[in-house]
Design a protein around this motif. Structure first.
Motif, PDB file in Angstrom:
ATOM      1  N   GLU A  19       1.291  15.322  -0.161  1.00 40.44           N
ATOM      2  CA  GLU A  19       2.494  15.811   0.506  1.00 40.44           C
ATOM      3  C   GLU A  19       2.498  15.396   1.979  1.00 40.44           C
ATOM      4  O   GLU A  19       3.516  14.955   2.512  1.00 40.44           O
ATOM      5  N   ARG A  23       5.048  12.733   3.852  1.00 34.22           N
ATOM      6  CA  ARG A  23       5.780  13.173   5.044  1.00 34.22           C
ATOM      7  C   ARG A  23       5.569  12.179   6.188  1.00 34.22           C
ATOM      8  O   ARG A  23       6.511  11.837   6.908  1.00 34.22           O
ATOM      9  N   GLU A  26       7.738   9.155   5.569  1.00 31.99           N
ATOM     10  CA  GLU A  26       9.142   9.461   5.833  1.00 31.99           C
ATOM     11  C   GLU A  26       9.435   9.441   7.338  1.00 31.99           C
ATOM     12  O   GLU A  26      10.450   8.890   7.780  1.00 31.99           O
TER      13      GLU A  26
END
Length: 166
Positions: A19, A23, A26
């Motif tokens: 995760e 992130r 992104e």
């Protein structure tokens, strides 16, 4: 995310690390460099080696070997608008997969993965393919990057357009 949560079949420290890695990708793709900088520990190192087999990053030539100061300077170059290449920076999309837990000891989680990065600029798509290694420290559930190594599969070739963060 707690240790009991799952992510696409992964659970525990690996799910938390995945995760976090997604992130980070992104943030980079959306050029949120200041927020990306907050993901790092003060002693964290961002490394893009030329030698695909080296583990001695300090003693070998690298495309990038950034500590906190050098990351800040890189971000300044990318965002200040002084460089024509930064003003007209490529749009990027990163896909990261093939996650493998290397180590989960104490508050450190180390993960290997594969990255496909496509950069688009002036009608040209340029692929950058790499093996990644993230070393992440979880302090009270908050992750910070201790080290990121980007091993480009063609790192020994003549490369250009590496001005953005990989």
């Amino acid at each position: 995310m707690s240790n009991h949560d799952t992510l696409n079949g992964f659970s525990g420290p690996l799910a938390q690390a995945i995760e976090f890695i997604w992130r980070e990708a992104e943030l980079l793709d959306h050029k949120h460099y200041a927020e990306w900088a907050t993901l790092w520990s003060e002693s964290g190192k961002y490394i893009v080696p030329i030698d695909p087999d080296t583990e001695d990053f300090e003693a070998t030539l690298n495309y990038a070997y950034d500590d906190a100061r050098m990351r800040d300077l890189r971000i300044e170059r990318l965002t200040a608008g002084y460089s024509p290449s930064a003003v007209d920076a490529a749009k990027t999309i990163r896909t990261i997969s093939r996650f493998r837990l290397v180590e989960a000891a104490g508050d450190i989680v180390e993960v290997n993965s594969a990255q496909l990065l496509y950069a688009y600029k002036r009608g040209v798509h340029t692929p950058f393919v790499a093996d990644l290694n993230h070393r992440i420290r979880f302090t009270d559930g908050v992750p910070t990057l201790e080290r990121k190594v980007v091993r480009l599969i063609n790192s020994t070739d003549s490369l250009s357009a590496l001005g953005f963060l990989l």
